[in-house]
Motif scaffolding. Structure first.
Motif, PDB file in Angstrom:
ATOM      1  N   VAL A 217       0.857  -1.318   0.079  1.00 20.71           N
ATOM      2  CA  VAL A 217      -0.028  -0.096  -0.071  1.00 20.71           C
ATOM      3  C   VAL A 217       0.626   1.290  -0.040  1.00 20.71           C
ATOM      4  N   PRO A 218       0.761   2.062  -1.139  1.00 20.31           N
ATOM      5  CA  PRO A 218       1.568   3.473  -0.984  1.00 20.31           C
ATOM      6  C   PRO A 218       1.182   4.290  -0.046  1.00 20.31           C
ATOM      7  N   PRO A 219       1.975   5.122   0.374  1.00 22.76           N
ATOM      8  CA  PRO A 219       1.531   6.237   1.376  1.00 22.76           C
ATOM      9  C   PRO A 219       0.407   6.918   1.199  1.00 22.76           C
ATOM     10  N   SER A 220      -0.332   7.130   2.289  1.00 18.38           N
ATOM     11  CA  SER A 220      -1.707   7.552   1.870  1.00 18.38           C
ATOM     12  C   SER A 220      -1.722   9.061   2.339  1.00 18.38           C
ATOM     13  N   ARG A 221      -2.679   9.972   1.854  1.00 17.60           N
ATOM     14  CA  ARG A 221      -2.980  11.100   2.149  1.00 17.60           C
ATOM     15  C   ARG A 221      -4.399  11.476   2.779  1.00 17.60           C
ATOM     16  N   PHE A 222      -4.802  10.195   3.076  1.00 17.85           N
ATOM     17  CA  PHE A 222      -6.507  10.192   3.356  1.00 17.85           C
ATOM     18  C   PHE A 222      -6.712   9.700   4.835  1.00 17.85           C
ATOM     19  N   GLY A 223      -6.108  10.209   5.443  1.00 17.79           N
ATOM     20  CA  GLY A 223      -6.136   9.650   7.210  1.00 17.79           C
ATOM     21  C   GLY A 223      -7.476  10.510   7.673  1.00 17.79           C
ATOM     22  N   ALA A 224      -7.767  11.762   7.543  1.00 20.60           N
ATOM     23  CA  ALA A 224      -8.834  12.432   7.888  1.00 20.60           C
ATOM     24  C   ALA A 224     -10.094  12.478   7.187  1.00 20.60           C
ATOM     25  N   HIS A 225      -9.913  12.306   5.880  1.00 18.42           N
ATOM     26  CA  HIS A 225     -11.353  12.178   5.262  1.00 18.42           C
ATOM     27  C   HIS A 225     -11.523  11.051   4.509  1.00 18.42           C
ATOM     28  N   HIS A 226     -12.286  10.059   5.222  1.00 21.77           N
ATOM     29  CA  HIS A 226     -12.365   8.588   4.676  1.00 21.77           C
ATOM     30  C   HIS A 226     -13.349   8.056   5.316  1.00 21.77           C
ATOM     31  N   THR A 227     -14.053   6.875   4.633  1.00 18.94           N
ATOM     32  CA  THR A 227     -15.125   6.142   5.225  1.00 18.94           C
ATOM     33  C   THR A 227     -15.314   4.858   4.474  1.00 18.94           C
ATOM     34  N   TYR A 228     -15.809   3.954   5.028  1.00 19.08           N
ATOM     35  CA  TYR A 228     -16.056   2.584   4.650  1.00 19.08           C
ATOM     36  C   TYR A 228     -17.374   2.375   4.913  1.00 19.08           C
ATOM     37  N   LEU A 229     -18.570   2.481   4.133  1.00 19.20           N
ATOM     38  CA  LEU A 229     -19.866   2.457   4.140  1.00 19.20           C
ATOM     39  C   LEU A 229     -20.285   0.906   3.675  1.00 19.20           C
ATOM     40  N   LYS A 230     -20.886   0.088   4.407  1.00 19.84           N
ATOM     41  CA  LYS A 230     -21.466  -1.135   3.945  1.00 19.84           C
ATOM     42  C   LYS A 230     -22.892  -1.202   4.481  1.00 19.84           C
ATOM     43  N   ILE A 231     -23.466  -1.489   3.088  1.00 17.44           N
ATOM     44  CA  ILE A 231     -25.244  -1.858   3.372  1.00 17.44           C
ATOM     45  C   ILE A 231     -25.386  -3.391   3.010  1.00 17.44           C
ATOM     46  N   ARG A 232     -26.087  -3.748   4.144  1.00 17.00           N
ATOM     47  CA  ARG A 232     -26.095  -5.342   4.250  1.00 17.00           C
ATOM     48  C   ARG A 232     -27.395  -5.564   4.704  1.00 17.00           C
ATOM     49  N   ASP A 233     -28.043  -6.921   4.557  1.00 20.30           N
ATOM     50  CA  ASP A 233     -29.257  -7.298   5.125  1.00 20.30           C
ATOM     51  C   ASP A 233     -29.300  -7.300   6.429  1.00 20.30           C
ATOM     52  N   ARG A 234     -28.441  -7.635   7.240  1.00 28.67           N
ATOM     53  CA  ARG A 234     -28.030  -7.476   8.736  1.00 28.67           C
ATOM     54  C   ARG A 234     -26.883  -7.018   9.306  1.00 28.67           C
ATOM     55  N   LEU A 235     -26.665  -6.625  10.384  1.00 24.46           N
ATOM     56  CA  LEU A 235     -25.681  -5.557  10.728  1.00 24.46           C
ATOM     57  C   LEU A 235     -24.342  -6.203  11.066  1.00 24.46           C
ATOM     58  N   SER A 236     -24.260  -7.720  10.868  1.00 27.08           N
ATOM     59  CA  SER A 236     -23.152  -8.615  11.245  1.00 27.08           C
ATOM     60  C   SER A 236     -23.163  -9.603  10.472  1.00 27.08           C
ATOM     61  N   TYR A 237     -21.907 -10.124   9.890  1.00 33.75           N
ATOM     62  CA  TYR A 237     -21.526 -11.324   9.262  1.00 33.75           C
ATOM     63  C   TYR A 237     -22.644 -11.638   7.907  1.00 33.75           C
ATOM     64  N   ALA A 238     -22.562 -10.505   7.282  1.00 34.29           N
ATOM     65  CA  ALA A 238     -23.322 -10.723   5.881  1.00 34.29           C
ATOM     66  C   ALA A 238     -22.441  -9.641   4.912  1.00 34.29           C
ATOM     67  N   PHE A 239     -22.434 -10.152   3.674  1.00 34.01           N
ATOM     68  CA  PHE A 239     -21.966  -9.704   2.469  1.00 34.01           C
ATOM     69  C   PHE A 239     -22.251  -8.586   2.115  1.00 34.01           C
ATOM     70  N   ALA A 240     -21.808  -7.548   1.532  1.00 36.84           N
ATOM     71  CA  ALA A 240     -22.358  -6.308   1.140  1.00 36.84           C
ATOM     72  C   ALA A 240     -23.222  -6.459  -0.117  1.00 36.84           C
ATOM     73  N   LEU A 241     -24.598  -5.715   0.112  1.00 40.05           N
ATOM     74  CA  LEU A 241     -25.393  -5.566  -1.053  1.00 40.05           C
ATOM     75  C   LEU A 241     -24.557  -4.389  -1.843  1.00 40.05           C
ATOM     76  N   VAL A 242     -24.355  -3.232  -1.256  1.00 38.29           N
ATOM     77  CA  VAL A 242     -23.391  -2.205  -1.568  1.00 38.29           C
ATOM     78  C   VAL A 242     -22.662  -1.723  -0.648  1.00 38.29           C
ATOM     79  N   SER A 243     -21.253  -1.569  -0.989  1.00 36.04           N
ATOM     80  CA  SER A 243     -20.418  -1.017  -0.014  1.00 36.04           C
ATOM     81  C   SER A 243     -19.568   0.400  -0.686  1.00 36.04           C
ATOM     82  N   VAL A 244     -18.973   1.003  -0.076  1.00 35.90           N
ATOM     83  CA  VAL A 244     -18.268   2.195  -0.669  1.00 35.90           C
ATOM     84  C   VAL A 244     -16.904   2.639   0.300  1.00 35.90           C
ATOM     85  N   ALA A 245     -15.841   2.518  -0.402  1.00 34.38           N
ATOM     86  CA  ALA A 245     -14.766   2.992   0.389  1.00 34.38           C
ATOM     87  C   ALA A 245     -14.648   4.481  -0.331  1.00 34.38           C
ATOM     88  N   ALA A 246     -14.564   5.598   0.408  1.00 37.01           N
ATOM     89  CA  ALA A 246     -14.331   6.846  -0.017  1.00 37.01           C
ATOM     90  C   ALA A 246     -13.331   7.386   0.790  1.00 37.01           C
TER      91      ALA A 246
END
Length: 338
Positions: A217-246
């Motif tokens: 992984v190269p050096p990152s400039r995204f420490g402060a402004h990031h998120t990983y949002l995962k939308i799934r059928d239940r809140l744990s142990y489920a694969f993503a319907l849609v997920s976003v790494a921003a």
């Protein structure tokens, strides 16, 4: 599960030789996906090569300020590594959004990249599937396809890649290090996984006999402004319907650079670099994020049960970019959406 030969490799060269010698040989480390596939008769390797004794379980800092992550580093060790938490929090968050603690303790970095789709038809050896048996058809296209892809599909396959970690690695422009009979090489993460095209049985661009040794992984400039949002059928142990790494780099309220990768929508982690480039210089607001999402999803196609994913992906991208811009990343311990 069918009978197979078991070999425990003591060196990288031994592992490569043992895998390369048998056409259907497979490397095994944590086994959290491969062993399941063998139990379902989806994977039937005649040889398993255990690589757990290889010296590939360390995380090293690179001279440029990035990290080189050994293929045998477990998901838990990677997510909780202080260097990852401090400099690559997007990666840590994505890992913690996936699976369960028990699985993360066993699953490895290399194995995570090589996960196979969770398509219902792929897992059912009694049904046709072009990924299992090329040319047999894709029953998901006219069938039950709620979890399936809306981007990068083909007439041969609409399966999705299941990994959370890989979505973050795609956004971070990682590189995969492999070793094989022809020597070592590096593969840009964007080129590692394949779209299905007319060969959906090929998930990635590795050659027979090759072994993942590390992910860099190269050096990152995204420490402060990031998120990983995962939308799934239940809140744990489920694969993503849609997920976003921003991830964003901001100058005041203006976007300097944007990285957005999506999971649950394609045969590989999905990025639109042209749309990302168009965000540069714009104000970090809902209007710009909505335009971005519309551009990314311009070619999206639903197949009936999964058509809802198009609007879900649009709203998830806008929400994720808003979280990243505000510096309020999605919490993985409290999964309620910010």
């Amino acid at each position: 599960m069918k009978r197979f030969e078991y070999i425990r490799a003591e060196s990288i060269d031994d592992a490569i030789a043992a895998i390369a010698a048998v056409p259907d040989a497979r490397a095994v480390a944590g086994g959290t996906n491969l062993i399941d596939l063998m139990k379902y008769d989806v994977a039937q390797p005649s040889r398993l090569v255990d690589i757990n004794r290889l010296p590939l379980d360390t995380i090293e800092e690179t001279s440029e300020g990035g990290l080189k992550i050994g293929a045998l580093v477990t998901n838990s060790a990677l997510a909780w590594d202080t260097r990852v938490e401090e400099h690559f929090p997007l990666l840590s968050s994505a890992i913690l959004a996936g699976a369960s603690p028990q699985l993360r303790n066993a699953a490895t970095t290399g194995g995570n990249l090589l996960q196979r789709t969770r398509c219902y038809y792929f897992y059912d050896a009694c049904t046709p599937c072009n990924k299992r048996e090329p040319g047999s058809g894709c029953p998901a296209i006219p069938g039950v396809n709620r979890i399936h892809a809306i981007l990068g599909t083909s007439d041969a396959c609409i399966a999705t890649h299941p990994s959370d970690m890989c979505v973050a690695l795609a956004a971070l422009d990682a590189t995969v290090h492999v070793a094989g009979p022809g020597g070592t090489r590096t593969i840009p993460f964007a080129d590692f996984h394949r779209l299905p095209g007319d060969q959906p049985e090929l998930d990635n661009t590795m050659r027979h006999g090759e072994l993942i040794t590390a992910v860099e992984v190269p050096p990152s400039r995204f420490g402060a402004h990031h998120t990983y949002l995962k939308i799934r059928d239940r809140l744990s142990y489920a694969f993503a319907l849609v997920s976003v790494a921003a991830a964003l780099t901001l100058d005041g309220d203006r976007i300097v650079e944007a990285r957005v990768a999506m999971g649950g929508v394609a045969h590989k982690p999905w990025r639109d670099r042209l749309a990302e480039a168009d965000l540069a210089g714009k104000q970090a607001d809902a209007a710009a994020f909505q335009d971005f999402a519309d551009q990314v999803l311009e070619g999206a196609v639903g197949y009936g049960h999964n058509s809802f994913k198009i609007d879900l992906a649009r709203r998830a991208m806008v929400r994720a970019l808003e979280q990243a811009a505000a510096g309020t990343p999605q919490r993985q311990t409290d999964k309620r959406i910010n």
